[in-house]
Design a protein around this motif. Structure first.
Motif, short mmCIF file in Angstrom:
data_model
loop_
_atom_site.label_atom_id
_atom_site.label_comp_id
_atom_site.label_asym_id
_atom_site.label_seq_id
_atom_site.Cartn_x
_atom_site.Cartn_y
_atom_site.Cartn_z
N THR A 52 0.84 -1.21 0.00
CA THR A 52 0.00 0.00 0.00
C THR A 52 0.87 1.25 0.00
O THR A 52 0.59 2.23 -0.71
CB THR A 52 -0.94 0.01 1.22
OG1 THR A 52 -1.79 -1.12 1.18
CG2 THR A 52 -1.79 1.27 1.24
N LYS A 53 1.94 1.21 0.80
CA LYS A 53 2.86 2.35 0.87
C LYS A 53 3.52 2.60 -0.48
O LYS A 53 3.64 3.75 -0.93
CB LYS A 53 3.93 2.08 1.93
CG LYS A 53 4.96 3.19 2.10
CD LYS A 53 5.77 2.98 3.36
CE LYS A 53 6.71 1.80 3.25
NZ LYS A 53 7.89 2.11 2.41
N GLU A 54 3.92 1.52 -1.16
CA GLU A 54 4.56 1.66 -2.46
C GLU A 54 3.58 2.19 -3.51
O GLU A 54 3.94 3.03 -4.34
CB GLU A 54 5.12 0.30 -2.90
CG GLU A 54 6.29 -0.19 -2.07
CD GLU A 54 7.47 0.76 -2.12
OE1 GLU A 54 7.83 1.21 -3.22
OE2 GLU A 54 8.03 1.06 -1.05
N ILE A 55 2.35 1.69 -3.46
CA ILE A 55 1.33 2.16 -4.42
C ILE A 55 1.03 3.63 -4.20
O ILE A 55 0.91 4.41 -5.15
CB ILE A 55 0.05 1.31 -4.30
CG1 ILE A 55 0.32 -0.12 -4.78
CG2 ILE A 55 -1.09 1.92 -5.10
CD1 ILE A 55 -0.79 -1.11 -4.47
N LYS A 56 0.89 4.05 -2.94
CA LYS A 56 0.63 5.47 -2.64
C LYS A 56 1.77 6.34 -3.14
O LYS A 56 1.55 7.46 -3.63
CB LYS A 56 0.43 5.63 -1.14
CG LYS A 56 -0.90 5.10 -0.63
CD LYS A 56 -0.95 5.03 0.87
CE LYS A 56 -0.96 6.39 1.52
NZ LYS A 56 -1.10 6.30 2.98
N LYS A 57 2.99 5.83 -3.00
CA LYS A 57 4.16 6.58 -3.47
C LYS A 57 4.09 6.77 -4.99
O LYS A 57 4.35 7.86 -5.51
CB LYS A 57 5.44 5.84 -3.08
CG LYS A 57 6.71 6.55 -3.50
CD LYS A 57 7.94 5.75 -3.08
CE LYS A 57 9.22 6.43 -3.57
NZ LYS A 57 10.42 5.62 -3.23
N LEU A 58 3.71 5.71 -5.71
CA LEU A 58 3.60 5.80 -7.17
C LEU A 58 2.49 6.77 -7.58
O LEU A 58 2.65 7.54 -8.52
CB LEU A 58 3.32 4.41 -7.74
CG LEU A 58 4.49 3.41 -7.72
CD1 LEU A 58 4.02 2.04 -8.17
CD2 LEU A 58 5.63 3.91 -8.61
N ILE A 59 1.37 6.69 -6.87
CA ILE A 59 0.25 7.60 -7.17
C ILE A 59 0.68 9.05 -6.98
O ILE A 59 0.38 9.92 -7.80
CB ILE A 59 -0.97 7.27 -6.29
CG1 ILE A 59 -1.55 5.91 -6.68
CG2 ILE A 59 -2.03 8.36 -6.40
CD1 ILE A 59 -2.65 5.41 -5.77
N HIS A 60 1.41 9.29 -5.89
CA HIS A 60 1.90 10.64 -5.62
C HIS A 60 2.81 11.12 -6.76
O HIS A 60 2.71 12.28 -7.20
CB HIS A 60 2.66 10.66 -4.30
CG HIS A 60 3.24 11.99 -3.95
ND1 HIS A 60 2.47 13.05 -3.50
CD2 HIS A 60 4.51 12.46 -4.01
CE1 HIS A 60 3.24 14.10 -3.29
NE2 HIS A 60 4.49 13.76 -3.59
N GLU A 61 3.68 10.24 -7.24
CA GLU A 61 4.60 10.61 -8.33
C GLU A 61 3.83 10.90 -9.61
O GLU A 61 4.15 11.84 -10.34
CB GLU A 61 5.61 9.49 -8.55
CG GLU A 61 6.62 9.34 -7.41
CD GLU A 61 7.50 8.11 -7.56
OE1 GLU A 61 7.25 7.32 -8.51
OE2 GLU A 61 8.41 7.93 -6.73
N GLU A 62 2.81 10.08 -9.89
CA GLU A 62 2.02 10.29 -11.10
C GLU A 62 1.22 11.59 -11.02
O GLU A 62 1.01 12.27 -12.03
CB GLU A 62 1.06 9.12 -11.32
CG GLU A 62 1.74 7.78 -11.59
CD GLU A 62 2.45 7.73 -12.95
OE1 GLU A 62 2.38 8.72 -13.70
OE2 GLU A 62 3.09 6.70 -13.24
#
Length: 350
Positions: A171-181
């Motif tokens: 979940t942490k990794e996915i949130k990080k990717l969403i933030h970058e996008e």
């Protein structure tokens, strides 16, 4: 709640003490040991908290990790500490080696301010490169407090933490990717949406145009979702206030002021007007009684008329505002208590 308060108290020490702390050892005593203690472990008990725990690596003997927390004779968490001034990014390889030689499932790398919890989700007995839980003690969120609580001595359950760690990590990794996008959409991300809404050829010019469109659409969508949540919360609060107002109106609607009560009030005014202006003698009806107040102040009751039952009473007050009831055969009987009514005025006027 108690753990949250303890963590908050510890976080408040960080800005107070850190400038006076120069060494790793001082960091341990000021920040790390208090953190271990608030997890419910006795830092003075060598059966629970072992400092300088030996973690020999192959032929390399005498390797030690700063702390190991034990439960039922087995290490459940190893902790490697660094000076609060040091970044943790270049130290996880050291903890990686220690993890492999111990039987623990969890490792913590910390400088007393930043905390990183690791486990072995990807390969058994081999510490993951990325932590599943990461936080700063001086920027704690409620969700992090809930995860920290799972490491408390009274709650510790290896299976539950490992099961939850997988969800936390990804979940942490996915949130990080969403933030970058959200900040800067990648080519593949933009192409994903462009393919769905554009039927022509995706030239470089088209992709450049869609890059701006996707970025704009993403931010607008999030803003709209936030506004919807805010409006829903405001509407809910407005409905609550409306319900409360309706309850008040309904309660007031149950109050019926009778002509008999008003006639009694006029007799009381006739008695008290000798010492008070009429404007200061105010009535306030309730479901239980008809009250007469000085200056419309419910802390200054002059008397009460209890006319709701078969027997009618007048309630009189002494200097301590204690009410005593006197029965009335007729409304004219109120005149019998002229002295008591005038005395009550005197209590407040003094």
């Amino acid at each position: 709640m108690e753990l949250q308060n303890q963590l908050k108290a510890l976080s408040e020490k960080v800005p107070q003490f850190k400038e006076q702390i120069e060494t790793e050892e001082s960091t341990k005593h000021a920040f790390v040991l208090p953190f271990i203690s608030l997890l419910g472990y006795d830092t003075y008990n060598p059966l629970e908290v072992v400092p300088e725990f030996t973690a020999d690596i192959g032929l390399k003997k005498g390797e030690k990790v700063d702390y190991a927390i034990f439960q039922n004779g087995q290490p459940i968490l190893i902790i490697e500490c660094k000076n609060w001034k040091e970044s943790l990014n270049c130290h996880n390889s050291q903890l990686f080696r220690y993890f492999h030689t111990t039987k623990t499932r969890f490792a913590l790398l910390t400088n007393g301010i930043e905390y990183r919890f690791y486990t072995d989700l990807e390969e058994p007995n081999k510490m993951d490169e990325k932590p599943f839980l990461e936080f700063q003690i001086d920027q704690l969120k409620e969700s992090a407090v809930q995860e920290i609580a799972k490491f408390h001595k009274s709650n510790f359950d290896i299976d539950k933490i490992v099961d939850n760690a997988s969800s936390l990590k990804y979940t942490k990794e996915i949130k990080k990717l969403i933030h970058e996008e959200l900040q800067e959409p990648s080519f593949s991300f933009v192409k994903l949406f462009a393919n769905k809404v554009y039927s022509g050829r995706l030239t470089e010019k088209v992709m450049t145009e869609f890059n701006d469109l996707v970025h704009k659409a993403l931010n607008q969508t999030i803003s709209e979702r936030v506004n919807d949540r805010l409006n829903a919360a405001l509407n809910k609060e407005a409905e609550k206030q409306q319900e409360e107002a309706s309850d008040v109106i309904e309660e007031k609607s149950k109050i019926e002021t009778t002509e008999e009560e008003l006639e009694g009030y006029r007799i009381i005014v006739a008695i008290l007007r000798r010492v008070l202006p009429v404007s200061r003698i105010v009535h306030r009806d309730t479901q239980s009684y008809f009250g007469v107040l000085l200056d419309d102040n419910n802390r200054k009751p002059l008397c009460r008329l209890h006319f709701n039952g078969s027997i009618k009473y007048i309630g009189l007050f002494d200097a301590m505002k204690k009410e005593s009831r006197k029965s009335l055969q007729a409304l004219e009987d109120i005149y019998q208590y002229e002295r008591e009514l005038l005395a009550t005025v005197g209590f407040y006027e003094e």
